[in-house]
Design a protein around this motif. Structure first.
Motif, PDB file in Angstrom:
ATOM      1  N   LEU A 137     -20.020   0.563 -13.667  1.00 56.00           N
ATOM      2  CA  LEU A 137     -19.736  -0.459 -14.667  1.00 56.00           C
ATOM      3  C   LEU A 137     -18.502  -1.277 -14.284  1.00 56.00           C
ATOM      4  O   LEU A 137     -18.510  -2.504 -14.359  1.00 56.00           O
ATOM      5  N   LYS A 138     -17.462  -0.608 -13.834  1.00 59.23           N
ATOM      6  CA  LYS A 138     -16.234  -1.310 -13.444  1.00 59.23           C
ATOM      7  C   LYS A 138     -16.464  -2.204 -12.222  1.00 59.23           C
ATOM      8  O   LYS A 138     -15.948  -3.313 -12.143  1.00 59.23           O
ATOM      9  N   LYS A 139     -17.253  -1.721 -11.261  1.00 59.77           N
ATOM     10  CA  LYS A 139     -17.560  -2.525 -10.074  1.00 59.77           C
ATOM     11  C   LYS A 139     -18.328  -3.784 -10.467  1.00 59.77           C
ATOM     12  O   LYS A 139     -18.035  -4.882  -9.999  1.00 59.77           O
ATOM     13  N   LEU A 140     -19.330  -3.605 -11.322  1.00 63.96           N
ATOM     14  CA  LEU A 140     -20.120  -4.758 -11.760  1.00 63.96           C
ATOM     15  C   LEU A 140     -19.271  -5.756 -12.539  1.00 63.96           C
ATOM     16  O   LEU A 140     -19.357  -6.960 -12.315  1.00 63.96           O
ATOM     17  N   TYR A 141     -18.452  -5.243 -13.436  1.00 63.35           N
ATOM     18  CA  TYR A 141     -17.603  -6.127 -14.227  1.00 63.35           C
ATOM     19  C   TYR A 141     -16.654  -6.922 -13.325  1.00 63.35           C
ATOM     20  O   TYR A 141     -16.451  -8.118 -13.530  1.00 63.35           O
ATOM     21  N   GLN A 142     -16.123  -6.286 -12.295  1.00 62.17           N
ATOM     22  CA  GLN A 142     -15.225  -6.994 -11.374  1.00 62.17           C
ATOM     23  C   GLN A 142     -15.970  -8.104 -10.632  1.00 62.17           C
ATOM     24  O   GLN A 142     -15.420  -9.190 -10.416  1.00 62.17           O
ATOM     25  N   ILE A 143     -17.217  -7.850 -10.264  1.00 63.21           N
ATOM     26  CA  ILE A 143     -18.019  -8.893  -9.606  1.00 63.21           C
ATOM     27  C   ILE A 143     -18.208 -10.076 -10.553  1.00 63.21           C
ATOM     28  O   ILE A 143     -18.079 -11.235 -10.152  1.00 63.21           O
TER      29      ILE A 143
ATOM     30  N   GLN B 252     -18.837 -22.176 -17.014  1.00 63.49           N
ATOM     31  CA  GLN B 252     -20.066 -21.573 -17.525  1.00 63.49           C
ATOM     32  C   GLN B 252     -19.766 -20.341 -18.369  1.00 63.49           C
ATOM     33  O   GLN B 252     -20.377 -20.123 -19.400  1.00 63.49           O
ATOM     34  N   TRP B 253     -18.838 -19.518 -17.913  1.00 60.35           N
ATOM     35  CA  TRP B 253     -18.515 -18.274 -18.593  1.00 60.35           C
ATOM     36  C   TRP B 253     -17.136 -18.381 -19.209  1.00 60.35           C
ATOM     37  O   TRP B 253     -16.269 -19.075 -18.703  1.00 60.35           O
ATOM     38  N   THR B 254     -16.940 -17.672 -20.311  1.00 60.92           N
ATOM     39  CA  THR B 254     -15.675 -17.737 -21.042  1.00 60.92           C
ATOM     40  C   THR B 254     -14.958 -16.399 -20.949  1.00 60.92           C
ATOM     41  O   THR B 254     -15.472 -15.451 -20.333  1.00 60.92           O
ATOM     42  N   ASP B 255     -13.812 -16.307 -21.607  1.00 59.95           N
ATOM     43  CA  ASP B 255     -13.104 -15.026 -21.656  1.00 59.95           C
ATOM     44  C   ASP B 255     -13.896 -13.991 -22.445  1.00 59.95           C
ATOM     45  O   ASP B 255     -13.677 -12.795 -22.297  1.00 59.95           O
ATOM     46  N   ASN B 256     -14.819 -14.450 -23.284  1.00 61.68           N
ATOM     47  CA  ASN B 256     -15.625 -13.555 -24.117  1.00 61.68           C
ATOM     48  C   ASN B 256     -17.046 -13.362 -23.584  1.00 61.68           C
ATOM     49  O   ASN B 256     -17.875 -12.761 -24.268  1.00 61.68           O
ATOM     50  N   TYR B 257     -17.323 -13.878 -22.395  1.00 61.53           N
ATOM     51  CA  TYR B 257     -18.685 -13.770 -21.842  1.00 61.53           C
ATOM     52  C   TYR B 257     -18.643 -13.962 -20.342  1.00 61.53           C
ATOM     53  O   TYR B 257     -18.048 -14.937 -19.880  1.00 61.53           O
ATOM     54  N   PRO B 258     -19.262 -13.084 -19.604  1.00 65.91           N
ATOM     55  CA  PRO B 258     -19.827 -11.811 -20.043  1.00 65.91           C
ATOM     56  C   PRO B 258     -18.737 -10.745 -20.179  1.00 65.91           C
ATOM     57  O   PRO B 258     -17.766 -10.761 -19.438  1.00 65.91           O
ATOM     58  N   THR B 259     -18.936  -9.866 -21.105  1.00 63.82           N
ATOM     59  CA  THR B 259     -17.975  -8.792 -21.343  1.00 63.82           C
ATOM     60  C   THR B 259     -18.470  -7.499 -20.711  1.00 63.82           C
ATOM     61  O   THR B 259     -19.650  -7.370 -20.378  1.00 63.82           O
TER      62      THR B 259
ATOM     63  N   SER C 288     -18.928  -4.814 -22.271  1.00 59.50           N
ATOM     64  CA  SER C 288     -19.917  -4.208 -23.177  1.00 59.50           C
ATOM     65  C   SER C 288     -21.293  -4.853 -22.997  1.00 59.50           C
ATOM     66  O   SER C 288     -22.313  -4.172 -23.120  1.00 59.50           O
ATOM     67  N   ILE C 289     -21.342  -6.141 -22.689  1.00 55.42           N
ATOM     68  CA  ILE C 289     -22.628  -6.798 -22.420  1.00 55.42           C
ATOM     69  C   ILE C 289     -23.251  -6.199 -21.162  1.00 55.42           C
ATOM     70  O   ILE C 289     -24.451  -5.887 -21.134  1.00 55.42           O
ATOM     71  N   ILE C 290     -22.452  -6.029 -20.130  1.00 53.49           N
ATOM     72  CA  ILE C 290     -22.951  -5.454 -18.882  1.00 53.49           C
ATOM     73  C   ILE C 290     -23.396  -4.012 -19.103  1.00 53.49           C
ATOM     74  O   ILE C 290     -24.452  -3.589 -18.620  1.00 53.49           O
TER      75      ILE C 290
END
Length: 99
Positions: A3-9, A24-31, A33-35
């Motif tokens: 999860l952390k690796k994906l979020y960093q990508i 395209q993406w904001t500070d609130n997307y993607p989060t 929790s979404i991933i």
């Protein structure tokens, strides 16, 4: 760890988009929790190069409400929608996101 690796990508992709004037993406997307939710629902797919995750994509039946107003050619068919396609900027421009 995954999860952390994906979020960093995704964060790397967001920063790269912004550096190119694309917001395209904001500070609130993607989060994160979404991933995490994508992983739990088995709709997040990863791309690996030499056993290292370099990209991800959500492919699911979830559609924006706006899509309901479109007259689709195949209304009775199963529809899959691409969400949150990302390639780590270090691996971009190599054709990984092409068809």
């Amino acid at each position: 760890m995954l999860l952390k690796k994906l979020y960093q990508i995704y964060l790397n992709g967001k920063i790269d988009l912004e550096n190119n004037g694309i917001y395209q993406w904001t500070d609130n997307y993607p989060t994160i929790s979404i991933i995490e939710n994508d992983l739990r629902k088995n709709v997040l797919y990863t791309l690996k190069s030499n056993q290292k995750i370099i990209g991800a994509i959500n492919i699911s039946e979830e559609q924006e409400a706006k899509y309901e107003s479109i007259k689709w050619e195949f209304n009775n068919s199963k529809v899959l929608v691409i969400h949150r396609l990302v390639i780590d900027p270090k691996y971009q421009k190599k054709g990984y996101a092409q068809n």
